[in-house]
Design a protein around this motif. Structure first.
Motif, mmCIF file in Angstrom:
data_model
loop_
_atom_site.group_PDB
_atom_site.id
_atom_site.type_symbol
_atom_site.label_atom_id
_atom_site.label_comp_id
_atom_site.label_asym_id
_atom_site.label_seq_id
_atom_site.Cartn_x
_atom_site.Cartn_y
_atom_site.Cartn_z
ATOM 1 N N ALA A 258 0.858 -1.189 0.000
ATOM 2 C CA ALA A 258 0.000 0.000 0.000
ATOM 3 C C ALA A 258 0.893 1.237 0.000
ATOM 4 C CB ALA A 258 -0.911 -0.006 1.221
ATOM 5 N N PHE A 259 0.540 2.201 -0.822
ATOM 6 C CA PHE A 259 1.322 3.444 -0.918
ATOM 7 C C PHE A 259 0.578 4.571 -0.212
ATOM 8 C CE2 PHE A 259 2.799 0.809 -4.346
ATOM 9 C CZ PHE A 259 4.155 1.044 -4.405
ATOM 10 N N ARG A 260 1.353 5.464 0.378
ATOM 11 C CA ARG A 260 0.751 6.594 1.080
ATOM 12 C C ARG A 260 1.454 7.875 0.640
ATOM 13 N NH1 ARG A 260 0.727 5.426 7.026
ATOM 14 N NH2 ARG A 260 -0.641 3.788 6.233
ATOM 15 N N ILE A 261 0.652 8.871 0.318
ATOM 16 C CA ILE A 261 1.172 10.174 -0.100
ATOM 17 C C ILE A 261 0.693 11.216 0.901
ATOM 18 C CG2 ILE A 261 1.255 11.892 -1.938
ATOM 19 C CD1 ILE A 261 0.540 9.659 -3.915
ATOM 20 N N ILE A 262 1.636 11.898 1.535
ATOM 21 C CA ILE A 262 1.296 12.925 2.518
ATOM 22 C C ILE A 262 1.532 14.291 1.883
ATOM 23 C CG2 ILE A 262 1.690 13.775 4.850
ATOM 24 C CD1 ILE A 262 0.768 10.829 4.674
ATOM 25 N N VAL A 263 0.465 15.096 1.812
ATOM 26 C CA VAL A 263 0.555 16.419 1.205
ATOM 27 C C VAL A 263 0.204 17.483 2.240
ATOM 28 C CG1 VAL A 263 0.079 15.588 -1.131
ATOM 29 C CG2 VAL A 263 -1.821 16.218 0.373
ATOM 30 N N GLU A 264 0.290 18.737 1.833
ATOM 31 C CA GLU A 264 0.130 19.827 2.806
ATOM 32 C C GLU A 264 -1.320 20.233 3.044
ATOM 33 O OE1 GLU A 264 2.592 23.097 1.760
ATOM 34 O OE2 GLU A 264 4.471 22.038 2.156
ATOM 35 N N THR A 265 -2.165 20.172 2.011
ATOM 36 C CA THR A 265 -3.530 20.686 2.148
ATOM 37 C C THR A 265 -4.562 19.677 1.634
ATOM 38 O OG1 THR A 265 -3.549 21.706 -0.050
ATOM 39 C CG2 THR A 265 -2.682 23.030 1.792
ATOM 40 N N VAL A 266 -5.813 19.912 2.038
ATOM 41 C CA VAL A 266 -6.908 19.067 1.551
ATOM 42 C C VAL A 266 -7.057 19.225 0.040
ATOM 43 C CG1 VAL A 266 -9.419 18.741 1.624
ATOM 44 C CG2 VAL A 266 -8.149 19.152 3.757
ATOM 45 N N ARG A 267 -6.869 20.441 -0.456
ATOM 46 C CA ARG A 267 -6.963 20.679 -1.899
ATOM 47 C C ARG A 267 -5.961 19.813 -2.660
ATOM 48 N NH1 ARG A 267 -6.287 26.554 -4.962
ATOM 49 N NH2 ARG A 267 -6.283 25.751 -7.099
ATOM 50 N N GLU A 268 -4.740 19.718 -2.129
ATOM 51 C CA GLU A 268 -3.725 18.897 -2.786
ATOM 52 C C GLU A 268 -4.072 17.408 -2.743
ATOM 53 O OE1 GLU A 268 0.080 19.843 -1.107
ATOM 54 O OE2 GLU A 268 0.427 21.472 -2.538
ATOM 55 N N CYS A 269 -4.841 16.999 -1.736
ATOM 56 C CA CYS A 269 -5.294 15.591 -1.686
ATOM 57 C C CYS A 269 -6.100 15.269 -2.942
ATOM 58 C CB CYS A 269 -6.154 15.351 -0.448
ATOM 59 S SG CYS A 269 -5.258 15.353 1.122
ATOM 60 N N TYR A 270 -7.074 16.143 -3.247
ATOM 61 C CA TYR A 270 -7.931 15.896 -4.404
ATOM 62 C C TYR A 270 -7.152 16.067 -5.717
ATOM 63 C CZ TYR A 270 -11.912 15.815 -1.219
ATOM 64 O OH TYR A 270 -12.788 15.480 -0.230
ATOM 65 N N GLU A 271 -6.258 17.042 -5.757
ATOM 66 C CA GLU A 271 -5.451 17.235 -6.968
ATOM 67 C C GLU A 271 -4.559 16.019 -7.229
ATOM 68 O OE1 GLU A 271 -3.400 20.849 -6.132
ATOM 69 O OE2 GLU A 271 -5.011 22.158 -6.869
ATOM 70 N N THR A 272 -4.020 15.462 -6.169
ATOM 71 C CA THR A 272 -3.156 14.279 -6.298
ATOM 72 C C THR A 272 -3.934 13.092 -6.846
ATOM 73 O OG1 THR A 272 -1.764 15.027 -4.474
ATOM 74 C CG2 THR A 272 -1.660 12.686 -5.028
ATOM 75 N N VAL A 273 -5.177 12.919 -6.371
ATOM 76 C CA VAL A 273 -6.016 11.832 -6.896
ATOM 77 C C VAL A 273 -6.202 12.002 -8.406
ATOM 78 C CG1 VAL A 273 -8.326 10.794 -6.873
ATOM 79 C CG2 VAL A 273 -7.223 11.430 -4.715
ATOM 80 N N GLY A 274 -6.442 13.241 -8.835
ATOM 81 C CA GLY A 274 -6.621 13.510 -10.269
ATOM 82 C C GLY A 274 -5.389 13.143 -11.080
ATOM 83 N N VAL A 275 -4.194 13.474 -10.553
ATOM 84 C CA VAL A 275 -2.944 13.143 -11.255
ATOM 85 C C VAL A 275 -2.762 11.630 -11.347
ATOM 86 C CG1 VAL A 275 -0.418 13.286 -11.149
ATOM 87 C CG2 VAL A 275 -1.816 15.297 -10.578
ATOM 88 N N ILE A 276 -3.064 10.927 -10.245
ATOM 89 C CA ILE A 276 -2.916 9.462 -10.228
ATOM 90 C C ILE A 276 -3.845 8.820 -11.261
ATOM 91 C CG2 ILE A 276 -3.297 7.385 -8.823
ATOM 92 C CD1 ILE A 276 -2.417 9.103 -6.394
ATOM 93 N N HIS A 277 -5.088 9.296 -11.322
ATOM 94 C CA HIS A 277 -6.056 8.714 -12.256
ATOM 95 C C HIS A 277 -5.728 9.050 -13.713
ATOM 96 C CE1 HIS A 277 -9.393 8.269 -8.962
ATOM 97 N NE2 HIS A 277 -8.368 7.456 -8.790
ATOM 98 N N SER A 278 -5.022 10.134 -13.926
ATOM 99 C CA SER A 278 -4.609 10.447 -15.297
ATOM 100 C C SER A 278 -3.373 9.643 -15.714
ATOM 101 C CB SER A 278 -4.304 11.951 -15.434
ATOM 102 O OG SER A 278 -3.155 12.298 -14.670
ATOM 103 N N THR A 279 -2.706 9.059 -14.713
ATOM 104 C CA THR A 279 -1.511 8.251 -14.985
ATOM 105 C C THR A 279 -1.852 6.766 -15.134
ATOM 106 O OG1 THR A 279 -0.195 9.812 -13.661
ATOM 107 C CG2 THR A 279 0.810 7.658 -14.138
ATOM 108 N N TRP A 280 -2.697 6.269 -14.260
ATOM 109 C CA TRP A 280 -3.089 4.851 -14.291
ATOM 110 C C TRP A 280 -4.611 4.740 -14.225
ATOM 111 C CZ3 TRP A 280 0.818 5.345 -10.019
ATOM 112 C CH2 TRP A 280 2.128 5.097 -10.482
ATOM 113 N N SER A 281 -5.146 3.690 -14.792
ATOM 114 C CA SER A 281 -6.608 3.477 -14.806
ATOM 115 C C SER A 281 -7.102 3.119 -13.410
ATOM 116 C CB SER A 281 -6.978 2.357 -15.770
ATOM 117 O OG SER A 281 -6.603 2.699 -17.079
ATOM 118 N N PRO A 282 -8.080 3.879 -12.901
ATOM 119 C CA PRO A 282 -8.602 3.572 -11.556
ATOM 120 C C PRO A 282 -9.632 2.449 -11.587
ATOM 121 C CG PRO A 282 -9.707 5.505 -12.419
ATOM 122 C CD PRO A 282 -8.679 5.114 -13.452
ATOM 123 N N VAL A 283 -9.768 1.756 -10.463
ATOM 124 C CA VAL A 283 -10.846 0.775 -10.276
ATOM 125 C C VAL A 283 -12.007 1.544 -9.642
ATOM 126 C CG1 VAL A 283 -11.536 -1.378 -9.167
ATOM 127 C CG2 VAL A 283 -9.162 -1.068 -9.934
#
Length: 581
Positions: free
Chosen positions: A204-229
């Motif tokens: 399991a991977f964990r990404i720690i960011v500074e703000t709640v906004r960056e949490c959602y932005e990070t999800v968007g980047v991940i989904h644009s890189t790999w296909s989500p389930v």
């Protein structure tokens, strides 16, 4: 866990009550807080119980009561249990399994309730080691053998994530991958019935960011890189778990076709996820309990209150286990109200979560606009509309469908009431019939007060209690007959109770039937046939004696000598002329 001084002192003293130190002595030396914490964290050992199950249930009940007064008691018990589990290899195998099962059933979900993730994982893996030693060792060996390969994969994924996030000016505080703990992998193998080679998200991977906004932005980047389930995307930031856990979860098809699970959260969220309630401890001087913690404490208190009425030890422990299960399904009403339910909950659980009467009259459910059967398993985000009918009532088969204690108790309660109603009607019918044969009625014995004597003899609290016990068979017809008989008949019946069946020729048939050769001593009763006959032991008549028959209540005819003392004390209207054949 960065606890306050009183809790640390209580932890150091937690076993002293078993060594003869009193609560009063503790209070004198260390204060009331410490003494109460030590008392709450000490298992019951000086009370004798009828069974090991009752002792276990009472210890759990005591612990939950102490927890509801001071949450620090639970933290002490969890720390104590972790120490016990780490030293369990010294114990006998039977005790190892007993302690491990208790840990898995009670302490692990309690740690989860508090959101102390690292403690939950350690307790689970240690319990797994003793409950399923063969599976534990096999899984551990296989994972150890692939450790280097998995580490190379972790490094590869982290490098890709850092590069992609940097392209969007997102600079995480840290990214790391950790192997999933053994028990979680074991559960996946069992649930999905697959070999270890097909479990792709062992890390399991964990990404720690500074703000709640960056949490959602990070999800968007991940989904644009790999296909989500799709069904594995969970937003616990907007909708925190009951233990205040917050994070974004997603599972994607990562490099080389392997599924990987990624969690994204802020530093504060990560602290709460790891330490739970201890992350923002409120017992330090000058601090106040925040609203989230108040909600959590309230939930534990409700748990204790809801279990107070459960007296049966087995049912109590079952209820505790089920209540401690972490809510895993978040379903919504058409109005948008969220209901937290255990995994695999059905529409019936959802209906009872809304209101008991809605559950009782549930005939079906619409999930996301389409009708589903009552056995349907609810999923996260389902919008559930319950269909009811005034003609519907709970059914016994529903007990196999529901997962929540509230639903199960309501169904059982309704079934018990219905069974009692049926037993009451049947008991009334049986009693009226027997009383009629004795020349009276229920109404008469209630009016004359004779019913009080009847209730006393049958050990019943009320007339309804007696009727229900007759209806459900707790009081047999024979017992009822016995207390309804007049004294002289009761003495005769007591004589009958000491009768013996004859080894041969003891049970005879009336005239009109062909008798077997061995029934040469058969008795004839004029004008009747096929009636059960017993030779009374009180006078033990033998062929050649003058005899007479007595009609018993439901036991055929008993045969007495004409000079039998017991016979002379019975009603002559129930005598029959009989003779030896």
């Amino acid at each position: 866990m960065r606890l306050d001084l009183d809790t640390i002192v209580a932890g150091l003293l937690h076993g002293v009550l078993k060594d003869g130190i009193t609560v009063e002595e503790l209070e004198d030396h260390f204060g009331q807080d410490v003494s109460l914490l030590v008392k709450g964290a000490t298992r019951i050992t000086d009370v004798k119980f009828n069974s090991e199950l009752a002792e276990h249930a009472d210890n759990v009940r005591k612990m939950l009561l102490a927890i509801s007064k001071d949450i620090r008691v639970l933290l002490l018990r969890l720390a104590d249990r972790l120490q016990d589990m780490c030293e369990l290899d010294r114990a006998e195998p039977k005790r190892q399994r007993k302690i491990a099962k208790e840990t898995m059933d009670i302490y692990t979900p309690l740690a989860s309730r508090l959101g102390i993730d690292w403690l939950k994982r350690e307790l689970e893996d240690l319990s797994f080691k003793y409950l399923y030693p063969v599976e534990y060792n096999e899984l551990n060996e296989k994972l150890e053998s692939s450790l280097e390969e998995r580490q190379r994969y972790v490094d590869e994924v982290i490098n890709i994530l850092r590069h992609k996030l940097a392209e969007f000016s997102i600079h995480p505080i840290r990214i790391f991958g950790r192997p999933k703990h053994l028990y979680s992998i074991h559960k996946k193998l069992i649930a999905q019935k697959i070999p270890l080679e097909r479990v792709y998200d062992k890390v399991a991977f964990r990404i720690i960011v500074e703000t709640v906004r960056e949490c959602y932005e990070t999800v968007g980047v991940i989904h644009s890189t790999w296909s989500p389930v799709k069904e594995r995307i969970k937003d616990f930031i907007a909708r925190p778990k009951a233990n205040n856990y917050q994070s974004m979860h997603t599972t994607v098809l990562g490099p080389r076709g392997h599924f990987i699970e990624i969690q994204i959260r802020t530093e504060e969220m990560d602290l709460v996820a790891q330490e739970g309630i201890a992350a923002h401890w409120a017992y330090k001087e000058g601090q106040r309990v925040n609203q989230d913690d108040m909600h959590l404490f309230g939930g534990l208190k409700k748990l204790v209150q809801s279990l107070q009425k459960v007296e049966d030890p087995r049912e109590f422990l079952l209820s505790v286990r089920e209540e401690l299960d972490q809510p895993e399904v978040y379903a919504l009403t058409p109005n948008g109200e969220v209901k937290e339910l255990p995994g695999k909950s059905s529409p019936l659980d959802f209906a009872y979560a809304i209101h008991s009467e809605i559950g009782d009259t549930c005939v079906g459910a619409k999930v996301n606009g389409r009708m589903v059967p009552l056995k349907y398993e609810l999923q996260d985000g389902d919008i559930v509309e319950i269909v009811t009918s005034p003609n519907q009532t709970p059914r016994r088969g529903w007990l196999a469908l529901v997962k929540t204690r509230k639903a199960r108790e309501r169904i059982r309660s309704w079934l018990r009431r219905e069974e009692k109603k049926k037993a009451l009607g049947l008991g009334r019918e049986i009693c009226e019939r027997e009383l009629k044969q004795n020349g009276t009625t229920l109404k008469k014995i209630v009016k004359t007060g004779h019913v009080r004597l009847l209730l006393k003899k049958l050990h019943c609290n009320s007339l309804d209690d007696m009727l229900v016990k007759v209806g459900n068979g707790t009081i047999t017809v024979q017992q009822l007959e016995k207390v309804l008989l007049p004294p002289e008949a009761q003495r005769e019946q007591e004589g009958l109770g000491r009768e013996l069946e004859l080894e041969s020729g003891g049970v005879f048939k009336r005239s009109g039937k062909k008798k077997k050769e061995e029934q040469k001593d058969a008795i004839t009763i004029d004008g009747a046939d096929d009636l059960l006959i017993k030779i009374s032991k009180c006078c033990s008549p033998v062929p050649g004696d003058e005899i007479i028959g007595f009609i018993t209540m439901g036991r055929g005819v008993s045969i007495h000598r004409t000079d039998c003392i017991n016979l002379r004390q019975t009603d002559p209207n129930r005598w029959l002329d009989v003779e030896w054949r």
